[in-house]
Design a protein around this motif. Structure first.
Motif, mmCIF file in Angstrom:
data_model
loop_
_atom_site.group_PDB
_atom_site.id
_atom_site.type_symbol
_atom_site.label_atom_id
_atom_site.label_comp_id
_atom_site.label_asym_id
_atom_site.label_seq_id
_atom_site.Cartn_x
_atom_site.Cartn_y
_atom_site.Cartn_z
ATOM 1 N N ALA A 117 0.819 -1.213 0.000
ATOM 2 C CA ALA A 117 0.000 0.000 0.000
ATOM 3 C C ALA A 117 0.851 1.260 0.000
ATOM 4 O O ALA A 117 0.460 2.290 -0.553
ATOM 5 C CB ALA A 117 -0.935 -0.010 1.205
ATOM 6 N N ASP A 118 2.046 1.204 0.620
ATOM 7 C CA ASP A 118 2.903 2.385 0.683
ATOM 8 C C ASP A 118 3.802 2.526 -0.538
ATOM 9 O O ASP A 118 4.643 3.420 -0.614
ATOM 10 C CB ASP A 118 3.764 2.365 1.955
ATOM 11 C CG ASP A 118 4.753 1.204 1.975
ATOM 12 O OD1 ASP A 118 4.745 0.390 1.035
ATOM 13 O OD2 ASP A 118 5.535 1.117 2.945
ATOM 14 N N GLY A 119 3.639 1.626 -1.521
ATOM 15 C CA GLY A 119 4.432 1.701 -2.736
ATOM 16 C C GLY A 119 5.653 0.814 -2.747
ATOM 17 O O GLY A 119 6.307 0.667 -3.788
ATOM 18 N N SER A 120 5.996 0.213 -1.608
ATOM 19 C CA SER A 120 7.160 -0.672 -1.538
ATOM 20 C C SER A 120 6.994 -1.846 -2.495
ATOM 21 O O SER A 120 5.903 -2.382 -2.656
ATOM 22 C CB SER A 120 7.335 -1.204 -0.114
ATOM 23 O OG SER A 120 7.591 -0.158 0.798
ATOM 24 N N ARG A 121 8.094 -2.221 -3.143
ATOM 25 C CA ARG A 121 8.056 -3.323 -4.104
ATOM 26 C C ARG A 121 8.446 -4.625 -3.415
ATOM 27 O O ARG A 121 9.459 -4.692 -2.720
ATOM 28 C CB ARG A 121 9.011 -3.032 -5.259
ATOM 29 C CG ARG A 121 8.899 -4.023 -6.410
ATOM 30 C CD ARG A 121 9.741 -3.608 -7.607
ATOM 31 N NE ARG A 121 11.161 -3.641 -7.300
ATOM 32 C CZ ARG A 121 11.963 -2.581 -7.368
ATOM 33 N NH1 ARG A 121 11.472 -1.403 -7.704
ATOM 34 N NH2 ARG A 121 13.249 -2.687 -7.098
ATOM 35 N N VAL A 122 7.645 -5.665 -3.612
ATOM 36 C CA VAL A 122 7.874 -6.960 -2.965
ATOM 37 C C VAL A 122 8.120 -8.034 -4.012
ATOM 38 O O VAL A 122 7.409 -8.115 -5.011
ATOM 39 C CB VAL A 122 6.646 -7.367 -2.114
ATOM 40 C CG1 VAL A 122 6.841 -8.766 -1.544
ATOM 41 C CG2 VAL A 122 6.417 -6.374 -0.997
ATOM 42 N N ASN A 123 9.158 -8.835 -3.774
ATOM 43 C CA ASN A 123 9.407 -10.003 -4.601
ATOM 44 C C ASN A 123 9.594 -11.190 -3.673
ATOM 45 O O ASN A 123 10.380 -11.129 -2.732
ATOM 46 C CB ASN A 123 10.656 -9.816 -5.471
ATOM 47 C CG ASN A 123 11.029 -11.086 -6.222
ATOM 48 O OD1 ASN A 123 11.916 -11.822 -5.798
ATOM 49 N ND2 ASN A 123 10.347 -11.350 -7.326
ATOM 50 N N ALA A 124 8.859 -12.269 -3.907
ATOM 51 C CA ALA A 124 8.956 -13.456 -3.063
ATOM 52 C C ALA A 124 9.033 -14.696 -3.931
ATOM 53 O O ALA A 124 8.357 -14.799 -4.962
ATOM 54 C CB ALA A 124 7.761 -13.545 -2.128
ATOM 55 N N ILE A 125 9.891 -15.646 -3.521
ATOM 56 C CA ILE A 125 10.055 -16.902 -4.242
ATOM 57 C C ILE A 125 10.082 -18.032 -3.225
ATOM 58 O O ILE A 125 10.768 -17.934 -2.202
ATOM 59 C CB ILE A 125 11.366 -16.930 -5.054
ATOM 60 C CG1 ILE A 125 11.473 -15.699 -5.952
ATOM 61 C CG2 ILE A 125 11.459 -18.198 -5.892
ATOM 62 C CD1 ILE A 125 12.807 -15.597 -6.664
ATOM 63 N N ILE A 126 9.324 -19.092 -3.490
ATOM 64 C CA ILE A 126 9.303 -20.247 -2.593
ATOM 65 C C ILE A 126 9.611 -21.518 -3.389
ATOM 66 O O ILE A 126 9.802 -21.467 -4.611
ATOM 67 C CB ILE A 126 7.940 -20.384 -1.877
ATOM 68 C CG1 ILE A 126 6.817 -20.651 -2.891
ATOM 69 C CG2 ILE A 126 7.630 -19.147 -1.045
ATOM 70 C CD1 ILE A 126 5.483 -21.012 -2.253
ATOM 71 N N HIS A 127 9.648 -22.644 -2.695
ATOM 72 C CA HIS A 127 9.838 -23.939 -3.340
ATOM 73 C C HIS A 127 8.730 -24.164 -4.382
ATOM 74 O O HIS A 127 7.597 -23.759 -4.149
ATOM 75 C CB HIS A 127 9.753 -25.043 -2.267
ATOM 76 C CG HIS A 127 9.912 -26.427 -2.797
ATOM 77 N ND1 HIS A 127 11.134 -26.974 -3.106
ATOM 78 C CD2 HIS A 127 8.980 -27.375 -3.092
ATOM 79 C CE1 HIS A 127 10.959 -28.195 -3.561
ATOM 80 N NE2 HIS A 127 9.671 -28.473 -3.561
ATOM 81 N N PRO A 128 9.028 -24.713 -5.556
ATOM 82 C CA PRO A 128 10.267 -25.386 -5.962
ATOM 83 C C PRO A 128 11.282 -24.489 -6.655
ATOM 84 O O PRO A 128 12.363 -24.960 -7.010
ATOM 85 C CB PRO A 128 9.757 -26.444 -6.936
ATOM 86 C CG PRO A 128 8.567 -25.795 -7.578
ATOM 87 C CD PRO A 128 7.919 -24.977 -6.499
ATOM 88 N N LEU A 129 10.992 -23.198 -6.860
ATOM 89 C CA LEU A 129 11.954 -22.312 -7.512
ATOM 90 C C LEU A 129 13.089 -21.914 -6.570
ATOM 91 O O LEU A 129 14.223 -21.734 -7.003
ATOM 92 C CB LEU A 129 11.258 -21.050 -8.034
ATOM 93 C CG LEU A 129 10.291 -21.229 -9.201
ATOM 94 C CD1 LEU A 129 9.750 -19.886 -9.639
ATOM 95 C CD2 LEU A 129 10.978 -21.937 -10.362
ATOM 96 N N ALA A 130 12.778 -21.758 -5.287
ATOM 97 C CA ALA A 130 13.784 -21.327 -4.319
ATOM 98 C C ALA A 130 14.488 -22.532 -3.720
ATOM 99 O O ALA A 130 13.843 -23.477 -3.275
ATOM 100 C CB ALA A 130 13.135 -20.496 -3.220
ATOM 101 N N ILE A 131 15.808 -22.475 -3.706
ATOM 102 C CA ILE A 131 16.609 -23.536 -3.101
ATOM 103 C C ILE A 131 17.266 -22.969 -1.839
ATOM 104 O O ILE A 131 17.870 -21.913 -1.864
ATOM 105 C CB ILE A 131 17.691 -24.041 -4.076
ATOM 106 C CG1 ILE A 131 17.027 -24.593 -5.339
ATOM 107 C CG2 ILE A 131 18.578 -25.095 -3.425
ATOM 108 C CD1 ILE A 131 18.000 -24.999 -6.419
#
Length: 215
Positions: free
Chosen positions: A175-189
Motif C-alpha cells: 500500500a505504501d508503494g514498496s516493491r515486494v518479490n517473493a520466491i518459494i519452493h520449488p523455484l527457491a533452493i
C-alpha cells in the motif's frame, strides 16, 4: 541464482557490501538469541495459533483488542514455560511472538525504520538490510522455513495475491508503494526468498545523488 544472491555478488564486487553486521537496537544486550529460545518461540507461536484459531483473522475485531488478546494468551503461556529465561528475555520473546502473529516477525523493525531502503531475506537465517547504499547482515532470523513462508503468505495476501507451489513467485507492491518479490519452493533452493524495496517519502534531489556519490 536468486535475484538476492546475484545482487549481493554484484555489490560485493563493487565494494558496496559491508563486512560487519548491521547496528541492531534490539540486540544490544544479546537477549533472545539462544537456540533454545527459538524453540520456545516456535512452540508458543503454534499454541497461540491453535488456541485462537480463526479469531486471528476476524475482520471486525479491533486491532488493539486483538493485540491485547494475543498478549494475554502469551503471558499465560510464558508463566508455565520451564525454559530458564531472564525478565528481559521473556519480555523480548513476548514482543517477538506477538510480532510473528500480528505483523511480519523479525523484519517488522526494518519495515518501520526510515533509514532502511531494502530488506532481503535469503532463507530463514539470513536477513540483510540496505542503509545508505550499503548492505548489512542483521542478527535477526526467522524460526524456520515455515515461519518465513507464513510471513510471505501474509504479505502477499494483503495485496490480493497468492503464493504456493503452483505459483511460486510473486511480484507486488504494498500500500505504501514498496516493491515486494517473493520466491518459494520449488523455484527457491535453501528456503524461501523475500525482498522488499522501500522508497523514500521525500524523493532524492540531484544534490542528494551527488552527495551519495551516485553522480
Amino acid at each position: 541464482m536468486s535475484d538476492l544472491s546475484r545482487r549481493l555478488t554484484e555489490l560485493k564486487n563493487n565494494g558496496s557490501v559491508a563486512t560487519k553486521e548491521a547496528p541492531h537496537r534490539r540486540q544490544e544486550d544479546g537477549e533472545a538469541t539462544r537456540p533454545e529460545l527459538y524453540d520456545v518461540r516456535r512452540r508458543l507461536h503454534a499454541k497461540i495459533a491453535q488456541e485462537l484459531g480463526s479469531v486471528l483473522y476476524e475482520q471486525n475485531l479491533d486491532s488493539d483488542r486483538l493485540s491485547a488478546l494475543v498478549r494475554e494468551h502469551l503471558t499465560r503461556l510464558l508463566r508455565s514455560e520451564s525454559t530458564p529465561m531472564s525478565m528481559g528475555e521473556r519480555e523480548k520473546l513476548l514482543t517477538d511472538i506477538e510480532s510473528d502473529i500480528l505483523g511480519q516477525g523479525p523484519i517488522d523493525e526494518y519495515l518501520a525504520d526510515p533509514e532502511v531502503t531494502e530488506i532481503m531475506v535469503n532463507g530463514p537465517s539470513n536477513i540483510f538490510v540496505e542503509r545508505a547504499g550499503r548492505i548489512y547482515k542483521t542478527p535477526q532470523r526467522f524460526g524456520d522455513e515455515t515461519h518465513l513462508r507464513s510471513v510471505i503468505e501474509r504479505i502477499v495476501a494483503r495485496v490480493g495475491r497468492r503464493i504456493d507451489e503452483s505459483s511460486p513467485m510473486v511480484d507486488a507492491r504494498l500500500a505504501d508503494g514498496s516493491r515486494v518479490n517473493a520466491i518459494i519452493h520449488p523455484l527457491a533452493i535453501g528456503g524461501p526468498y523475500l525482498t522488499i524495496r522501500k522508497f523514500s517519502v521525500e524523493p532524492f534531489t540531484a544534490q542528494d545523488l551527488i552527495g551519495f556519490g551516485t553522480l
